[in-house]
Design a protein around this motif. Structure first.
Motif, short mmCIF file in Angstrom:
data_model
loop_
_atom_site.label_atom_id
_atom_site.label_comp_id
_atom_site.label_asym_id
_atom_site.label_seq_id
_atom_site.Cartn_x
_atom_site.Cartn_y
_atom_site.Cartn_z
N ASP A 1 26.76 48.95 -8.80
CA ASP A 1 25.46 48.42 -8.42
C ASP A 1 25.44 48.13 -6.91
O ASP A 1 26.50 47.93 -6.31
N PRO A 2 24.27 48.08 -6.31
CA PRO A 2 24.19 47.74 -4.89
C PRO A 2 24.74 46.34 -4.63
O PRO A 2 24.73 45.48 -5.51
N ALA A 3 25.23 46.14 -3.41
CA ALA A 3 25.70 44.81 -3.02
C ALA A 3 24.53 43.83 -3.02
O ALA A 3 23.38 44.23 -2.82
N PRO A 4 24.81 42.56 -3.25
CA PRO A 4 23.73 41.58 -3.23
C PRO A 4 23.11 41.47 -1.84
O PRO A 4 23.75 41.76 -0.83
N ILE A 5 21.87 41.02 -1.80
CA ILE A 5 21.18 40.81 -0.54
C ILE A 5 21.72 39.54 0.11
O ILE A 5 21.78 38.49 -0.53
N SER A 6 22.11 39.63 1.37
CA SER A 6 22.61 38.47 2.10
C SER A 6 21.43 37.68 2.66
O SER A 6 20.46 38.27 3.13
N GLY B 1 17.50 47.09 4.34
CA GLY B 1 18.40 47.58 3.30
C GLY B 1 19.34 48.64 3.85
O GLY B 1 18.89 49.69 4.29
N MET B 2 20.63 48.37 3.83
CA MET B 2 21.63 49.32 4.31
C MET B 2 21.88 50.34 3.21
O MET B 2 22.30 50.00 2.11
N LEU B 3 21.61 51.61 3.48
CA LEU B 3 21.76 52.65 2.47
C LEU B 3 23.16 53.24 2.44
O LEU B 3 23.56 53.84 1.46
#
Length: 134
Positions: free
Chosen positions: A44-49, A76-78
């Motif tokens: 899954d994508p990393a959590p949003i900081s 959002g870093m892809l």
């Protein structure tokens, strides 16, 4: 003649707010029940900081010092960075303090990848300032 079998490897990035399982389910629906879909690796994508707190404030202060007049903006870093391995420790900010021309952007990860020395040195000043604040 048609081949007896075929295979494909799909490299996909799971969007922020989505889950890998949901993306795989979408692929299965698209290709139909007669096609086997197997996940070789992924997550899954990393959590949003958060755009608040001590880490964010240190980043903002370092940026103000090294790049006066430039404001940070969350996005959002892809790319799949190593930061995903450190999200259990705390917020991870994937930040790139180097100003690139269109030509430099087009040369990322290419033969003779390069940036201007002035941009490189300014980016280093950002990291110096950030480390002083941590």
């Amino acid at each position: 003649m048609l081949p007896e079998s075929a295979s494909a490897i799909v490299n996909l990035r799971v969007a922020i707010g989505e889950r890998l399982d949901d993306a795989v389910d979408d692929i299965r629906r698209l290709v139909g029940p007669d096609v086997e879909v197997e996940v070789l690796t992924g997550g899954d994508p990393a959590p949003i900081s958060p755009a608040s707190g001590p880490g964010w404030e240190a980043l903002v202060a370092a940026l103000a010092s090294s790049h006066p007049g430039v404001l940070p903006a969350p996005y959002g870093m892809l790319g799949a960075t190593d930061g995903r391995h450190f999200t259990g420790i705390g917020p991870v900010y994937r930040f790139f303090p180097f100003e690139l021309s269109n030509a430099e952007l087009g040369g990322l990860h290419a033969i003779d990848e390069s940036i201007r020395v002035s941009s490189y040195l300014r980016g280093l000043r950002f990291y110096e300032e950030l480390l002083r604040r941590l």
